[in-house]
Design an enzyme around this catalytic site. Sequence first.
Site, PDB file in Angstrom:
ATOM      1  N   ARG A   1       2.847   1.959   0.884  1.00 47.57           N
ATOM      2  CA  ARG A   1       3.320   3.058   1.711  1.00 47.57           C
ATOM      3  C   ARG A   1       3.032   2.823   3.183  1.00 47.57           C
ATOM      4  NH1 ARG A   1       3.891   8.518  -0.325  1.00 47.57           N
ATOM      5  NH2 ARG A   1       2.599   9.023   1.447  1.00 47.57           N
ATOM      6  N   GLY A   2       2.247   1.800   3.501  1.00 44.51           N
ATOM      7  CA  GLY A   2       2.043   1.396   4.889  1.00 44.51           C
ATOM      8  C   GLY A   2       1.546   2.506   5.790  1.00 44.51           C
ATOM      9  N   LYS A   4       2.405   5.405   6.010  1.00 43.19           N
ATOM     10  CA  LYS A   4       2.410   6.727   5.375  1.00 43.19           C
ATOM     11  C   LYS A   4       1.099   6.995   4.638  1.00 43.19           C
ATOM     12  CE  LYS A   4       7.367   6.697   4.633  1.00 43.19           C
ATOM     13  NZ  LYS A   4       8.428   6.676   3.626  1.00 43.19           N
ATOM     14  N   ASP A  34      -4.381  -6.642  -2.921  1.00 41.82           N
ATOM     15  CA  ASP A  34      -5.435  -7.281  -3.710  1.00 41.82           C
ATOM     16  C   ASP A  34      -6.812  -6.812  -3.256  1.00 41.82           C
ATOM     17  OD1 ASP A  34      -3.545  -8.712  -5.153  1.00 41.82           O
ATOM     18  OD2 ASP A  34      -3.694 -10.479  -3.865  1.00 41.82           O
TER      19      ASP A  34
END
Length: 95
Positions: A1-2, A4, A34
Amino acid sequence: RGLKGGLLYDARERRFHRWSPRTRGLADPTGAGDAFAAGFLTAHLEGLDVERCLERAIVTASFAIEDWGPAGLLEATTADAHERVRTWYHEEVGS
């Protein structure tokens, strides 16, 4: 979602956990997922609750995205991570 932030569904509690993005900068997103998983799983294996697992996961991923390749993770110390938890979540962290 970066930019967001994030969203996690907790199947045991049947609820969503949402969080805002947190980082000191973005250099390379490679490995962030990860690193997030590693932070979450190590906290879970220590018996921490979901909120604490998320805090550790978010902090771990933040180190991953702040430098190229694994450099941010390799340079981060336990003290750096504890400081970030205190700063971002206003909590005391044991040594």
